[in-house]
Design a protein around this motif. Sequence first.
Motif, PDB file in Angstrom:
ATOM      1  N   MET A 271       0.845  -1.199   0.000  1.00 27.00           N
ATOM      2  CA  MET A 271       0.000   0.000   0.000  1.00 27.00           C
ATOM      3  C   MET A 271       0.875   1.242   0.000  1.00 27.00           C
ATOM      4  SD  MET A 271      -2.938  -1.313  -0.104  1.00 27.00           S
ATOM      5  CE  MET A 271      -3.924   0.152   0.184  1.00 27.00           C
ATOM      6  N   GLN A 272       0.576   2.197  -0.884  1.00 23.27           N
ATOM      7  CA  GLN A 272       1.279   3.464  -0.920  1.00 23.27           C
ATOM      8  C   GLN A 272       0.514   4.499  -0.093  1.00 23.27           C
ATOM      9  OE1 GLN A 272       1.856   4.635  -4.941  1.00 23.27           O
ATOM     10  NE2 GLN A 272       3.345   3.024  -5.379  1.00 23.27           N
ATOM     11  N   ARG A 273       1.192   5.202   0.809  1.00 27.87           N
ATOM     12  CA  ARG A 273       0.537   6.151   1.694  1.00 27.87           C
ATOM     13  C   ARG A 273       0.718   7.566   1.176  1.00 27.87           C
ATOM     14  NH1 ARG A 273       4.529   8.504   4.655  1.00 27.87           N
ATOM     15  NH2 ARG A 273       6.514   7.378   4.720  1.00 27.87           N
ATOM     16  N   GLU A 274      -0.137   8.461   1.610  1.00 29.30           N
ATOM     17  CA  GLU A 274      -0.067   9.868   1.245  1.00 29.30           C
ATOM     18  C   GLU A 274       0.580  10.645   2.383  1.00 29.30           C
ATOM     19  OE1 GLU A 274      -0.860  11.155  -1.573  1.00 29.30           O
ATOM     20  OE2 GLU A 274      -1.720   9.363  -2.484  1.00 29.30           O
ATOM     21  N   GLY A 275       1.437  11.636   2.043  1.00 27.07           N
ATOM     22  CA  GLY A 275       2.016  12.507   3.045  1.00 27.07           C
ATOM     23  C   GLY A 275       3.250  11.921   3.671  1.00 27.07           C
ATOM     24  N   PRO A 276       3.948  12.763   4.472  1.00 24.15           N
ATOM     25  CA  PRO A 276       5.201  12.317   5.089  1.00 24.15           C
ATOM     26  C   PRO A 276       4.930  11.493   6.335  1.00 24.15           C
ATOM     27  CG  PRO A 276       4.747  14.570   5.699  1.00 24.15           C
ATOM     28  CD  PRO A 276       3.663  14.180   4.736  1.00 24.15           C
ATOM     29  N   SER A 277       5.957  10.785   6.777  1.00 21.21           N
ATOM     30  CA  SER A 277       5.857  10.048   8.026  1.00 21.21           C
ATOM     31  C   SER A 277       5.984  11.004   9.203  1.00 21.21           C
ATOM     32  CB  SER A 277       6.962   8.989   8.087  1.00 21.21           C
ATOM     33  OG  SER A 277       8.229   9.614   8.095  1.00 21.21           O
ATOM     34  N   LEU A 278       5.701  10.480  10.405  1.00 19.12           N
ATOM     35  CA  LEU A 278       5.784  11.306  11.596  1.00 19.12           C
ATOM     36  C   LEU A 278       7.195  11.823  11.810  1.00 19.12           C
ATOM     37  CD1 LEU A 278       4.495  12.471  14.128  1.00 19.12           C
ATOM     38  CD2 LEU A 278       4.922  10.277  15.282  1.00 19.12           C
ATOM     39  N   LEU A 279       8.178  10.947  11.577  1.00 18.91           N
ATOM     40  CA  LEU A 279       9.562  11.359  11.757  1.00 18.91           C
ATOM     41  C   LEU A 279       9.926  12.464  10.775  1.00 18.91           C
ATOM     42  CD1 LEU A 279      12.277  10.963  13.141  1.00 18.91           C
ATOM     43  CD2 LEU A 279      12.794   9.164  11.477  1.00 18.91           C
ATOM     44  N   GLU A 280       9.468  12.337   9.530  1.00 19.44           N
ATOM     45  CA  GLU A 280       9.745  13.355   8.530  1.00 19.44           C
ATOM     46  C   GLU A 280       9.071  14.686   8.903  1.00 19.44           C
ATOM     47  OE1 GLU A 280      10.172  10.419   4.645  1.00 19.44           O
ATOM     48  OE2 GLU A 280       8.305  11.438   5.103  1.00 19.44           O
ATOM     49  N   TYR A 281       7.858  14.578   9.439  1.00 18.69           N
ATOM     50  CA  TYR A 281       7.150  15.802   9.838  1.00 18.69           C
ATOM     51  C   TYR A 281       7.885  16.502  10.979  1.00 18.69           C
ATOM     52  CZ  TYR A 281       3.405  18.969  11.152  1.00 18.69           C
ATOM     53  OH  TYR A 281       2.678  20.084  11.453  1.00 18.69           O
ATOM     54  N   SER A 319       9.806   3.097   4.637  1.00 19.94           N
ATOM     55  CA  SER A 319      11.055   2.378   4.811  1.00 19.94           C
ATOM     56  C   SER A 319      11.165   1.912   6.252  1.00 19.94           C
ATOM     57  CB  SER A 319      12.238   3.295   4.454  1.00 19.94           C
ATOM     58  OG  SER A 319      12.255   4.418   5.313  1.00 19.94           O
ATOM     59  N   SER A 320      12.164   1.064   6.491  1.00 28.43           N
ATOM     60  CA  SER A 320      12.376   0.584   7.861  1.00 28.43           C
ATOM     61  C   SER A 320      12.763   1.734   8.781  1.00 28.43           C
ATOM     62  CB  SER A 320      13.464  -0.483   7.857  1.00 28.43           C
ATOM     63  OG  SER A 320      14.662   0.046   7.306  1.00 28.43           O
ATOM     64  N   ARG A 321      13.492   2.716   8.239  1.00 29.14           N
ATOM     65  CA  ARG A 321      13.866   3.874   9.054  1.00 29.14           C
ATOM     66  C   ARG A 321      12.636   4.678   9.457  1.00 29.14           C
ATOM     67  NH1 ARG A 321      15.211   9.156   7.622  1.00 29.14           N
ATOM     68  NH2 ARG A 321      16.579  10.252   9.094  1.00 29.14           N
ATOM     69  N   GLY A 322      11.687   4.844   8.494  1.00 30.21           N
ATOM     70  CA  GLY A 322      10.466   5.582   8.817  1.00 30.21           C
ATOM     71  C   GLY A 322       9.633   4.874   9.869  1.00 30.21           C
ATOM     72  N   ILE A 323       9.537   3.555   9.726  1.00 28.92           N
ATOM     73  CA  ILE A 323       8.741   2.782  10.700  1.00 28.92           C
ATOM     74  C   ILE A 323       9.363   2.883  12.081  1.00 28.92           C
ATOM     75  CG2 ILE A 323       7.950   0.471  11.295  1.00 28.92           C
ATOM     76  CD1 ILE A 323       7.794  -0.113   8.314  1.00 28.92           C
ATOM     77  N   ILE A 324      10.703   2.752  12.142  1.00 33.99           N
ATOM     78  CA  ILE A 324      11.378   2.845  13.433  1.00 33.99           C
ATOM     79  C   ILE A 324      11.188   4.240  14.035  1.00 33.99           C
ATOM     80  CG2 ILE A 324      13.644   2.809  14.542  1.00 33.99           C
ATOM     81  CD1 ILE A 324      14.459   0.689  12.518  1.00 33.99           C
ATOM     82  N   GLY A 325      11.218   5.282  13.176  1.00 32.54           N
ATOM     83  CA  GLY A 325      11.019   6.637  13.676  1.00 32.54           C
ATOM     84  C   GLY A 325       9.639   6.841  14.260  1.00 32.54           C
ATOM     85  N   ILE A 326       8.622   6.267  13.551  1.00 36.39           N
ATOM     86  CA  ILE A 326       7.246   6.392  14.059  1.00 36.39           C
ATOM     87  C   ILE A 326       7.111   5.725  15.418  1.00 36.39           C
ATOM     88  CG2 ILE A 326       4.859   5.699  13.620  1.00 36.39           C
ATOM     89  CD1 ILE A 326       5.437   6.024  10.645  1.00 36.39           C
ATOM     90  N   VAL A 327       7.658   4.515  15.527  1.00 34.64           N
ATOM     91  CA  VAL A 327       7.576   3.802  16.812  1.00 34.64           C
ATOM     92  C   VAL A 327       8.305   4.570  17.905  1.00 34.64           C
ATOM     93  CG1 VAL A 327       8.192   1.660  17.998  1.00 34.64           C
ATOM     94  CG2 VAL A 327       7.311   1.576  15.648  1.00 34.64           C
ATOM     95  N   ALA A 328       9.475   5.126  17.558  1.00 35.85           N
ATOM     96  CA  ALA A 328      10.243   5.880  18.563  1.00 35.85           C
ATOM     97  C   ALA A 328       9.484   7.119  19.022  1.00 35.85           C
ATOM     98  CB  ALA A 328      11.604   6.268  17.972  1.00 35.85           C
TER      99      ALA A 328
END
Length: 397
Positions: A271-281, A319-328
């Motif tokens: 699935m492709q998501r819209e907008g930046p991740s929490l870490l990016e924001y 990406s795995s980095r984005g997922i880890i950032g969201i969890v953190a």
Amino acid sequence: MPQSQKFFNWFRGDRLNMSNSIVRLITHRSKIERGPLYSNRETIHTDGSLLFENVTKKDAGVYLLVVTTEDFDEKRATLQLYVQDPVTPPSIQVTNTTVKDLMSISLTCLSNDVGISIHWLFNSQRLRITNKMMLSANNSTLQIDPARSEDSGDYQCEVTKGFVNKRSDRITLNIIDPVTPPFIQVTNTTVKDMTSVFLTCLSNDTGISIHWLFKGQSVELTDRVRLSQNNSTLQIDSVRSEDSGDYQCKVSNQISSKRSDPIQLDIKQIMQREGPSLLEYVEGVAKADTGLMKADQRDRQGVEPVDFGPPKPKEHRPSSRGIIGIVAQCLMGLIAVIFVLVFLWRRRRSREPQIENNVKQMDNEPTNLNEPTNLNESPKEASKVKPHNKEKKTGKK
């Protein structure tokens, strides 16, 4: 014959009669004289032997040889010539040359000749009859019951008449075991789309052919769907959602076929998501704050401010980095909330004893009866008022 012999005379029949003479050889002259029964098929050699060519049944009978020495001494010998009809090669009749293991099979030797004897051969050797083999009365039919894999090989029948024999052409029997069900080996049945999948058909049987099925139908080969050299491995590149479904492989030999159990392949679409991740924001906000600080400095220096707003969202895959950032970020937020709650709770607990002490102190203070009752009277005037103590009566009794 010894060279001392002088004449060799061949006659038809057992009596010396010149009318029955075939041929005569005069050795000391090397001269051949033909008799009345000479047919141009007879040849006499220097040793006195007689050769017949194109023998027919009419040539059968008794022949007489008369040998005359130099002393004109005669020696006679007779022989019987037998001429038999030619034997034609036989043939073998069998229903099927490829049969299942443990089945019964019959081989029949066919010949147009009469007065013959029949023998069977296995791999060019005289067949050894075992308990599971039976021959008919005239040996024309060979039955093997049950047939096993060791009975596979070349069979021939041989017909004999007198001293003439003929063999049939070889018939090769293949005793084959039925195939066993195969099974499919795959690393993972649930895969992401646009990846490659390898399915391998495994079987313990040999001499088999492999066929692949998708949803009960033959797999259609394309640029993405390929087979290995022996069809044992099915490779699907860049799998898509339409590749999801049941896959089977079928193995077969000349007598049987079996299918494997179906393997369900599930293609998961990313699935492709819209907008930046929490870490990016968060990183964008931090950059924006930094930009505002720099803009404020430039304002003081008279430099036109530049817009350092949050970056515009871009479409991309997580990406795995984005997922880890969201969890953190989630964990940090949860820890902050817990910290605030603990702080408020401890602050409240520290204030409760002080309030209780104040309440107790107010309860223990005595009531001042000399407090002014007149609201217009000042405390100073009220302090001048002396209390009237009652005098104790000390009267005597």
